[in-house]
Design an enzyme around this catalytic site. Structure first.
Site, PDB file in Angstrom:
ATOM      1  CG  ASP A  51      44.165  33.015  34.660  1.00 44.60           C
ATOM      2  OD1 ASP A  51      45.268  33.585  34.758  1.00 44.60           O
ATOM      3  OD2 ASP A  51      43.976  31.844  35.038  1.00 44.60           O
ATOM      4  CG  ASP A 140      45.769  36.660  41.957  1.00 48.52           C
ATOM      5  OD1 ASP A 140      46.131  35.912  42.883  1.00 48.52           O
ATOM      6  OD2 ASP A 140      46.439  36.824  40.922  1.00 48.52           O
ATOM      7  CD  GLU A 142      49.486  34.917  43.162  1.00 46.57           C
ATOM      8  OE1 GLU A 142      50.610  34.470  42.870  1.00 46.57           O
ATOM      9  OE2 GLU A 142      48.526  34.964  42.369  1.00 46.57           O
TER      10      GLU A 142
END
Length: 253
Positions: A51, A140, A142
């Protein structure tokens, strides 16, 4: 995920990674630890991928493919204000080189609603089509790399609601549920280890170790595994949990 170059508008991954992994067990990365040099032996036969974000700038996709890249996730957006300036070269360049590719969004849940960020993501590269070359959009989610409130100041129930809102909007606009990228530690701390997403969301697990370890609640297996933050391919190193034909099927939906 691969870091971006403008920390005021995008992640400073070195800080983010230290924050999110410093509290993990010694089986995972700790502050200042050296990243794994090779892919885990047990996963060596699985399709390799990576990525990238603006930190990688203009990627040499032919070179990445020659080194074994089969797929890539490209950062498209963050919050509801930032778009990766290298997105087009990375996303379309990967496809032109023969890689299966998809787009991901870095969530900042304290900045705006899940629906708002999902809509911004889809408008700026987070789409999907059943052509066999496009991976489903990815979220994503986090630890907060920008402040002390690592769960962005949201309660566990509100975080679950935010993710549901994001997912529902992505599904409404693209026809696919987003892949969820996270760590087990974050998931436990910030969602209360919710099992609400496992039945219809693919898991992209981040864990820098020789194994994936314990998965977040509800998931019995992982779809993608980010096992290192550097290696042969540009950006972070990933594996797909299946064969190449299964990867193509997953892309098609």
């Amino acid at each position: 995920m691969a870091r971006d170059r403008k920390p005021s508008r995008s992640r400073r991954l070195s800080h983010s990674r230290r924050a999110r992994f410093a509290v993990l067990s010694v089986a995972t990365l700790t502050i200042g630890a050296t990243a794994l040099v090779e892919m885990p032996v047990s996963a060596a036969a699985k399709p390799e991928g990576h990525d990238v974000s603006s930190h990688q700038k203009n990627v040499n996709w032919a070179k990445a493919k020659s080194k074994g890249a089969k797929f890539v996730y490209v950062k498209a957006t963050e919050s509801h204000t930032y778009r990766n300036p290298y997105y087009s070269q990375q996303y379309h360049g990967a496809r032109n080189a023969g890689l299966i590719r998809g787009a991901y969004h870095f969530a900042l849940p304290h900045k705006s609603s899940g629906k708002t960020q999902a809509a911004y993501f889809v408008r700026n590269g987070g789409g999907w089509r059943a052509d066999g070359w496009t991976l489903p959009p990815a979220l994503d989610i986090e630890y907060n790399p920008y402040g002390k409130k690592k769960c962005y100041g949201l309660s566990k129930s509100k975080m679950v609601g935010w993710i549901k809102s994001f997912s529902n909007e992505v599904k409404r606009q693209t026809g696919r549920r987003p892949v969820i990228y996270t760590t087990t530690h974050w998931w436990k701390n910030c969602t209360g280890n919710s099992a609400a997403f496992a039945s219809n969301h693919a898991l992209w697990l981040a864990r820098y170790s020789s194994s994936t370890g314990t998965l977040p609640a509800g998931w019995r297996t992982w779809t993608f595994w980010q096992y290192d933050n550097g290696g042969t391919l540009p950006g972070d190193q990933n594996l797909f949990n299946g064969s190449m034909s299964r990867l193509k099927q997953f892309a098609r939906g």
